[in-house]
Scaffold this active site. Structure first.
Site, PDB file in Angstrom:
ATOM      1  N   HIS A  63       0.838  -1.204   0.000  1.00  0.00           N
ATOM      2  CA  HIS A  63       0.000   0.000   0.000  1.00  0.00           C
ATOM      3  C   HIS A  63       0.874   1.256   0.000  1.00  0.00           C
ATOM      4  O   HIS A  63       1.366   1.680   1.036  1.00  0.00           O
ATOM      5  CB  HIS A  63      -0.892  -0.001   1.250  1.00  0.00           C
ATOM      6  CG  HIS A  63      -2.033   0.959   1.157  1.00  0.00           C
ATOM      7  ND1 HIS A  63      -3.325   0.596   1.420  1.00  0.00           N
ATOM      8  CD2 HIS A  63      -2.073   2.262   0.822  1.00  0.00           C
ATOM      9  CE1 HIS A  63      -4.111   1.642   1.249  1.00  0.00           C
ATOM     10  NE2 HIS A  63      -3.371   2.673   0.886  1.00  0.00           N
ATOM     11  N   HIS A  65       1.681   5.211  -2.273  1.00  0.00           N
ATOM     12  CA  HIS A  65       1.279   6.180  -3.303  1.00  0.00           C
ATOM     13  C   HIS A  65       2.551   6.753  -3.908  1.00  0.00           C
ATOM     14  O   HIS A  65       3.369   7.338  -3.197  1.00  0.00           O
ATOM     15  CB  HIS A  65       0.435   7.298  -2.688  1.00  0.00           C
ATOM     16  CG  HIS A  65      -0.816   6.792  -2.046  1.00  0.00           C
ATOM     17  ND1 HIS A  65      -2.020   6.725  -2.708  1.00  0.00           N
ATOM     18  CD2 HIS A  65      -1.052   6.287  -0.810  1.00  0.00           C
ATOM     19  CE1 HIS A  65      -2.945   6.204  -1.897  1.00  0.00           C
ATOM     20  NE2 HIS A  65      -2.370   5.938  -0.741  1.00  0.00           N
ATOM     21  N   ARG A  67       2.425   8.736  -6.837  1.00  0.00           N
ATOM     22  CA  ARG A  67       2.036  10.055  -7.384  1.00  0.00           C
ATOM     23  C   ARG A  67       2.282  10.253  -8.881  1.00  0.00           C
ATOM     24  O   ARG A  67       1.899  11.296  -9.415  1.00  0.00           O
ATOM     25  CB  ARG A  67       2.745  11.198  -6.628  1.00  0.00           C
ATOM     26  CG  ARG A  67       2.600  11.157  -5.115  1.00  0.00           C
ATOM     27  CD  ARG A  67       1.175  11.226  -4.676  1.00  0.00           C
ATOM     28  NE  ARG A  67       1.047  11.389  -3.238  1.00  0.00           N
ATOM     29  CZ  ARG A  67      -0.068  11.131  -2.557  1.00  0.00           C
ATOM     30  NH1 ARG A  67      -1.135  10.672  -3.188  1.00  0.00           N
ATOM     31  NH2 ARG A  67      -0.119  11.305  -1.266  1.00  0.00           N
ATOM     32  N   ASN A  97      -4.722   6.232  -7.338  1.00  0.00           N
ATOM     33  CA  ASN A  97      -5.211   7.619  -7.343  1.00  0.00           C
ATOM     34  C   ASN A  97      -4.182   8.593  -7.916  1.00  0.00           C
ATOM     35  O   ASN A  97      -3.850   9.611  -7.308  1.00  0.00           O
ATOM     36  CB  ASN A  97      -5.658   8.053  -5.941  1.00  0.00           C
ATOM     37  CG  ASN A  97      -4.531   8.044  -4.927  1.00  0.00           C
ATOM     38  OD1 ASN A  97      -3.525   7.362  -5.134  1.00  0.00           O
ATOM     39  ND2 ASN A  97      -4.684   8.776  -3.848  1.00  0.00           N
ATOM     40  N   ASP A 157      -8.907   2.870  -3.190  1.00  0.00           N
ATOM     41  CA  ASP A 157      -8.301   3.470  -1.986  1.00  0.00           C
ATOM     42  C   ASP A 157      -8.445   4.984  -1.960  1.00  0.00           C
ATOM     43  O   ASP A 157      -8.164   5.667  -2.937  1.00  0.00           O
ATOM     44  CB  ASP A 157      -6.817   3.136  -1.921  1.00  0.00           C
ATOM     45  CG  ASP A 157      -6.175   3.763  -0.695  1.00  0.00           C
ATOM     46  OD1 ASP A 157      -6.666   3.512   0.404  1.00  0.00           O
ATOM     47  OD2 ASP A 157      -5.206   4.525  -0.857  1.00  0.00           O
ATOM     48  N   HIS A 184     -10.308   0.419   1.229  1.00  0.00           N
ATOM     49  CA  HIS A 184     -10.114   1.469   2.244  1.00  0.00           C
ATOM     50  C   HIS A 184     -11.465   1.594   2.934  1.00  0.00           C
ATOM     51  O   HIS A 184     -12.438   1.997   2.304  1.00  0.00           O
ATOM     52  CB  HIS A 184      -9.714   2.761   1.524  1.00  0.00           C
ATOM     53  CG  HIS A 184      -9.813   4.013   2.352  1.00  0.00           C
ATOM     54  ND1 HIS A 184      -8.792   4.912   2.426  1.00  0.00           N
ATOM     55  CD2 HIS A 184     -10.813   4.526   3.099  1.00  0.00           C
ATOM     56  CE1 HIS A 184      -9.155   5.930   3.197  1.00  0.00           C
ATOM     57  NE2 HIS A 184     -10.378   5.720   3.616  1.00  0.00           N
ATOM     58  N   ASN A 283      -5.327   9.683   6.812  1.00  0.00           N
ATOM     59  CA  ASN A 283      -6.656   9.083   6.739  1.00  0.00           C
ATOM     60  C   ASN A 283      -6.536   7.576   6.530  1.00  0.00           C
ATOM     61  O   ASN A 283      -5.996   7.161   5.514  1.00  0.00           O
ATOM     62  CB  ASN A 283      -7.448   9.706   5.585  1.00  0.00           C
ATOM     63  CG  ASN A 283      -8.883   9.215   5.558  1.00  0.00           C
ATOM     64  OD1 ASN A 283      -9.406   8.758   6.567  1.00  0.00           O
ATOM     65  ND2 ASN A 283      -9.522   9.292   4.400  1.00  0.00           N
ATOM     66  N   ASP A 310       1.357   2.794   3.602  1.00  0.00           N
ATOM     67  CA  ASP A 310       0.478   3.869   3.125  1.00  0.00           C
ATOM     68  C   ASP A 310       1.317   5.125   2.851  1.00  0.00           C
ATOM     69  O   ASP A 310       0.893   6.251   3.153  1.00  0.00           O
ATOM     70  CB  ASP A 310      -0.652   4.170   4.108  1.00  0.00           C
ATOM     71  CG  ASP A 310      -1.768   4.992   3.461  1.00  0.00           C
ATOM     72  OD1 ASP A 310      -1.704   5.247   2.241  1.00  0.00           O
ATOM     73  OD2 ASP A 310      -2.699   5.389   4.181  1.00  0.00           O
TER      74      ASP A 310
END
Lengths: 426, 310
Positions: A63, A65, A67, A97, A157, A184, A283, A310
């Site tokens: 998990h 990110h 970008r 995302n 997510d 999520h 979050n 995360d």
């Protein structure tokens, strides 16, 4: 048997540090693990002295990110994977995302091409495809196309699917493809736009809080669906006791549910948000000491299977705003192992649970080859200096994301080498 | 006068002696407001930026009047018409303001913690004129000043804070300051308008106003933002008024000579009955008058602190 090309000398196995070992590697795979000094290194083999260093299987982060594409000022696949290697990760799952969202094969392919171009030897990148088009929660993304392009899991997510019927269909469709769904868990109506736990600190600071029930309700839904359908679901970044208790009960009843939590939920509480510290805004939000104890116990008994970072990098100026306006996220690759290692040293977590949660279970859940240090296993491992101290500073982090509430803190443990298929990628 | 604080962000920064010093200073400034010529040169040549990123009538005007009566130059800036509305970050906006060398920035902002955020980045004094749901220290000080003028001291008095506690910066600041000055504080409001962890605020909580009001010396009504009904926090405003509206009959259950306060603007007939708002027991206009004196005291304390020692 092949001739060893690499011999790692006198490493301390994480689960048996009293008995140093020599690791023999050839063609990217483990040849054998033997008591230190039992066998000489073959002529021509590269010898890596690991005296005093702990030997661990490579970490898998399911998990993160990265970008890219779209928000390269926060992180790129190149900087993200470099930070991951520094943290000891050999496998990295990157969430969908991005901008554009990873809901089509071309985006997946772009990510894989970038990873190959910048980190040909690893860490390996595993894109997570969007579960729904544009992460909008309205219609299923082309899951087969995404799988064919290389996605190894699907997730919305950050923008969880509130529509339970659609989520059920997504689980069913993904299971046909044999690709895990990561959820999520957040009831978007019950926990709107909050970066802090609903509790004493939010009451004092006058901030909108997210109740633990907002997470637990969705956890319960997912567990019930998984059991009803007989279809697995993996629950992301679990943060509270209520969720743990629901997962424990569901697992006891045979629901095919797996779950992860993150180092920051184990090391920090809602008090980290005092003074409106936006670095601690994440979050789900940081919770209470009681939640922390529940998560540690759940890792120990296997209710929570895995650890994940995360990793959510943001640029400094984006976090330099009033708390309400700051984006959620903590940059986590480079502090993850130190933070959890310290928990193990303090006795809050066993080393066995730590190795299982970082190395074994993530690989099992997502079907990745796993290094158990047996002949033929992939030579994915890391050498960790358990005594080295380092200070978390923006300069010390290679990730573009310097956003961590641990800034200024001294941590114990440094990854000295990170081997992916027998090659040191540090 | 020596003053240990650079900024006023929250009443929790103040020791009891600090709060009393502010109230004492305000008492002396109050006198200026009754003179035929309401102006003294104490802050001549000083400049105060009134940076209101959220709507305000009385607080902004009150600071403006306070600054002018001390001969400071005051400059108003609102979000609409400022670069914030063009997407500039708060940090850049206030750094721009600072480059113009004001002596103090009075700021209201809809984000909790916004005043602390800018205070960390600015050299000049920052006075929080309300940040989100967090704090409204000058309102709490003027409320305490109003009650002190009435009673002499807050020691042993009981004050009921009534209404939307969850979303109220006025309540959060008053709970702390009134207790600091020796008063007992109670809260009353519907569960939907109390913070979930209301126990963390450390005062008794009532859901029945008739019980809550019994024996109190003052009732501080809070403004109800009408959109709370749309947000699903209340069934309808009439029902709110029936359960939590303050009126003469309810005030009769309080202590003798009990008073009512309201930070304004009031919704007549909703939080407070119209006749009670205008009755002698109402201190609402006294609060406004006190506000100017308290803010004069604050501007004086925080701005003159910066002057180099001779």
């Amino acid at each position: 048997m092949s001739q060893a090309e690499l011999v790692v000398r006198s490493a301390l196995p994480a689960l048996d540090p009293e008995n140093p070992v020599d690791l023999f590697v050839a063609k990217g795979r483990v040849l054998g693990l033997h008591p230190a000094g039992a066998y000489p290194a073959p002529e021509g083999a590269k010898v890596h002295d690991a005296q005093g260093l702990v030997l661990l299987p490579g970490l898998t982060d399911v998990h993160a990110h990265l970008r890219e594409p779209g928000q390269e000022w926060k992180e790129t696949i190149a900087t993200g994977l470099a930070a991951a290697a520094k943290g000891g990760f050999v496998n990295v799952f990157c969430m969908a995302n991005t901008d554009p969202v990873n809901d089509k094969a071309s985006v997946t392919q772009f990510m894989l091409d970038k990873a190959l171009a910048t980190h040909p030897r690893g860490p390996r990148l595993f894109p997570v495809g969007a579960l729904t088009v544009g992460l909008d929660g309205k219609e299923l993304a082309p899951l087969e196309e995404l799988k064919a392009a290389g996605c190894r899991a699907f997730s919305n997510d950050g923008r969880p699917v509130a529509d339970s019927e659609l989520f059920r269909r997504a689980m069913e469709y993904a299971s046909d493809l044999g690709v895990p769904v990561i959820d999520h868990c957040e009831d978007p109506f019950l926990a709107p736009h909050a970066g802090i736990n609903e509790g004493a600190v939010s009451a004092r600071l006058g901030l909108r809080g997210a109740p633990t029930a907002g997470e637990a309700i969705q956890v319960a839904r997912d567990c019930l669906l998984a059991q009803y359908l007989g279809v697995p679901v993996h629950l992301a970044h679990i943060s509270c006791r209520q969720s743990v208790e629901i997962i424990r009960r569901a697992k006891a009843q045979g629901a095919p549910v797996t779950a992860e939590t993150c180092p920051h939920y184990l090391a920090l509480t809602e008090e980290a948000c005092e003074g409106y510290d936006t670095a601690a805004k994440v979050n789900p939000p940081l919770r209470t000491k009681d939640d922390q104890l529940a998560l540690l116990a759940a890792l120990e008994d296997g209710t929570i299977d895995a650890l994940a970072t995360d990793h959510a990098p943001h640029a400094a100026h984006e976090k330099e705003t009033p708390f309400d306006e700051a984006p959620n996220g903590i940059s986590g690759f480079e502090t993850a192992l130190s933070v959890t290692w310290e928990l193990a040293q303090r006795g809050d977590l066993s080393t066995r649970a730590l190795v299982s949660a970082w190395c074994v279970r993530p690989a099992e859940i997502f079907g990745l080859p796993l290094n158990r240090f047996q002949e033929g296993d992939p030579a994915d491992f890391l050498l960790f200096d358990p005594k080295a101290r380092w200070k978390v500073t923006p300069q010390a982090l290679v990730s573009k994301g310097k956003n961590t509430p641990l800034t200024g803190r001294e941590l114990t443990g440094v990854v000295r080498a990170c081997f992916v298929a027998g090659k040191n990628v540090l | 006068m020596s003053w240990p604080h650079k900024d006023l962000l929250d009443v929790t920064q103040l020791a009891k002696a600090d709060a009393l010093a502010i109230l004492n200073a305000a008492a002396s400034f109050q006198e200026i407001n009754s003179r035929p010529v309401k102006k003294v040169p104490i802050l001549k040549g000083k400049s105060v930026v009134l940076f209101f990123a959220e709507a305000s009538t009385r607080t902004k005007t009150s600071f403006d009047v306070a600054g002018k009566r001390l001969s400071a130059d005051t400059f108003a800036l609102q979000k609409a018409g400022s670069s914030l509305s063009k997407g500039e970050s708060l940090k850049d906006t206030v750094l721009t303001l600072q480059a113009m060398a004001p002596d103090a920035i009075v700021m209201r902002h809809n984000a909790s913690g916004a005043a602390a955020f800018i205070a960390q980045r600015l050299d000049c004094a920052v006075i929080n004129a309300g940040d989100g749901w967090h704090a409204h220290p000058t309102q709490a000080l003027l409320d305490a000043f109003t009650l002190t003028r009435r009673w002499g001291s807050l020691e042993g008095r009981t004050v009921l804070i009534l209404g939307d506690i969850a979303h109220s910066r006025v309540a959060r600041s008053n709970i702390h300051l009134l207790r600091l000055l020796g008063a007992n504080v109670r809260l009353c409001g519907p569960r939907t308008l109390l913070p979930h962890a209301v126990g963390a605020l450390g005062v008794p909580v009532f859901s029945n106003l008739d019980e809550a009001v019994r024996g109190v010396d003052a009732v501080m009504c809070l403004r109800l933002q009408l959109e709370r009904q749309q947000a699903g926090l209340l069934p309808d405003l009439r029902e709110y008024s029936r359960r939590f509206g303050m009126n003469q009959a309810r005030l009769a259950k309080a202590a003798r000579n009990a008073v009512v306060l309201h930070p304004g603007p009031i919704n007549r007939g909703l939080e407070i009955a119209s006749d009670l708002a205008d009755a002698p027991e109402s201190l609402i206009l006294d609060q406004v008058a006190s506000g100017v004196a308290v803010r004069m005291a604050l501007l004086h304390l925080y701005i003159t602190r910066k002057e180099p020692k001779e």
